[in-house]
Design a protein around this motif. Sequence first.
Motif, PDB file in Angstrom:
ATOM      1  N   UNK A 248       0.827  -1.198   0.000  1.00  0.00           N
ATOM      2  CA  UNK A 248       0.000   0.000   0.000  1.00  0.00           C
ATOM      3  C   UNK A 248       0.872   1.263   0.000  1.00  0.00           C
ATOM      4  N   UNK A 249       0.541   2.159  -0.903  1.00  0.00           N
ATOM      5  CA  UNK A 249       1.187   3.480  -0.960  1.00  0.00           C
ATOM      6  C   UNK A 249       0.343   4.409  -0.090  1.00  0.00           C
ATOM      7  N   UNK A 250       0.843   4.707   1.088  1.00  0.00           N
ATOM      8  CA  UNK A 250       0.072   5.459   2.073  1.00  0.00           C
ATOM      9  C   UNK A 250       0.427   6.941   2.007  1.00  0.00           C
ATOM     10  N   UNK A 251      -0.573   7.796   1.928  1.00  0.00           N
ATOM     11  CA  UNK A 251      -0.317   9.239   1.812  1.00  0.00           C
ATOM     12  C   UNK A 251       0.587   9.745   2.926  1.00  0.00           C
TER      13      UNK A 251
ATOM     14  N   UNK B 102       3.361   8.732   3.861  1.00  0.00           N
ATOM     15  CA  UNK B 102       4.250   7.753   4.476  1.00  0.00           C
ATOM     16  C   UNK B 102       4.965   6.868   3.459  1.00  0.00           C
ATOM     17  N   UNK B 103       4.566   6.953   2.207  1.00  0.00           N
ATOM     18  CA  UNK B 103       5.221   6.171   1.177  1.00  0.00           C
ATOM     19  C   UNK B 103       4.727   4.731   1.123  1.00  0.00           C
ATOM     20  N   UNK B 104       5.496   3.874   0.456  1.00  0.00           N
ATOM     21  CA  UNK B 104       5.101   2.481   0.226  1.00  0.00           C
ATOM     22  C   UNK B 104       5.477   1.611   1.425  1.00  0.00           C
ATOM     23  N   UNK B 105       4.495   0.909   1.948  1.00  0.00           N
ATOM     24  CA  UNK B 105       4.719   0.020   3.091  1.00  0.00           C
ATOM     25  C   UNK B 105       5.006  -1.392   2.577  1.00  0.00           C
ATOM     26  N   UNK B 106       6.297  -1.764   2.611  1.00  0.00           N
ATOM     27  CA  UNK B 106       6.692  -3.106   2.177  1.00  0.00           C
ATOM     28  C   UNK B 106       6.848  -4.073   3.345  1.00  0.00           C
ATOM     29  N   UNK B 107       6.721  -3.571   4.553  1.00  0.00           N
ATOM     30  CA  UNK B 107       6.906  -4.410   5.737  1.00  0.00           C
ATOM     31  C   UNK B 107       5.649  -5.204   6.071  1.00  0.00           C
ATOM     32  N   UNK B 108       4.493  -4.594   5.893  1.00  0.00           N
ATOM     33  CA  UNK B 108       3.229  -5.262   6.204  1.00  0.00           C
ATOM     34  C   UNK B 108       2.296  -5.170   4.994  1.00  0.00           C
TER      35      UNK B 108
END
Length: 369
Positions: free
Chosen positions: A298-301, A303-309
């Motif tokens: 998910x590309x979160x506004x 916060x950028x791209x969450x590759x951890x979860x």
Amino acid sequence: MGLEEEIQELEDEIASTPYNKSTEAHIGRLKSKLAEKKEKLEQQASSGGGGGYGVEKHGDATVALVGFPSVGKSTLLNALTNAESETGAYEFTTLDVYPGMLKHKGANIQILDVPGLIEGAAGGRGGGKEVLSVVRTADLIVFLISVFEIDQYDRLREELYKNKIRLDQDPPWVNVRKKGKDGISVNTATGVELDDETVKAVLREHGYVNADVTIGEQLGIDQLIDGVMDNRVYLPSLVAVNKADLIEPDYLPKVEDELQERDIDPEEAIFISAEEEKGLDSLTERIWEELGLIRIYMDKPGRGVDREEPLILREGDTVDDACEKLGGSFDERFRFARVTGPSAKHDEQQVGRDHELADEDILRIVANR
């Protein structure tokens, strides 16, 4: 005569009747009666209690470990999930269903160590009905068999089949629509070998008097009955061969031959040692593949791209499925989405709800404020 005696009589008659075109409709009637009586017997047993464990499902998918007592399921569960299931080298050690959580590629995969199946489980022996009720709710079945007892696989599959669990196949293409008059009309696709009278005989035994029946593929009487009764569960499976560390090199060809006799490609079976924790990485990866899980970053506004979860979905899922799993107000506020990755034609492709996602896509949902 009781139901069990009637069932035995039908099974004996089916076994003694040669199958050919002239007996096909008769066998269809017998098998239909047998299926109905088994269903009635099961309903009677359920009304007397023992409805199943009702294990609550958690995580992104559920896997049932199926095997005979003392084959090593508890040891494997512990090795995969650190669940600390009770173990011991004697029969009936696992007294209840033990869940553990396998974490892999960001997914939480629930592993259920169900009590060891014994022959007769589908008939209720050894608490088998309750065990099988748990297996029916899984997303994937992992057969755990001993490298020295490959024939365990035959008996396990038979018990699952008797409990209306169909493995590694799609539901039969059978459509039955009731109507008010004009009897039973049969429409079959090209190549279907079952004749109309056999189909009609099966439907009449299941209480149909007036109906339109469509059969869209080649199938046998058993598959036709499955389609008519429409209460079977269709699940994928894989085979893990345990205690592989104990076999000598000259014994391996015998194991491979026994697997091939059961239509199991030795290259597809996963050879492991639960005790020595060998082969578990390969097993974990195959579980992931068979479940058809995909990771969506998910590309979160702000916060950028969450590759951890990652958001864990299934192959074939869409942006709409992602919104549903995310919950909250995304469904009501959704405007469009932007996707970068394998499913996109180009970076930041603007897509709608019906866009099909792929593993490791990056997804940004644009919503109304």
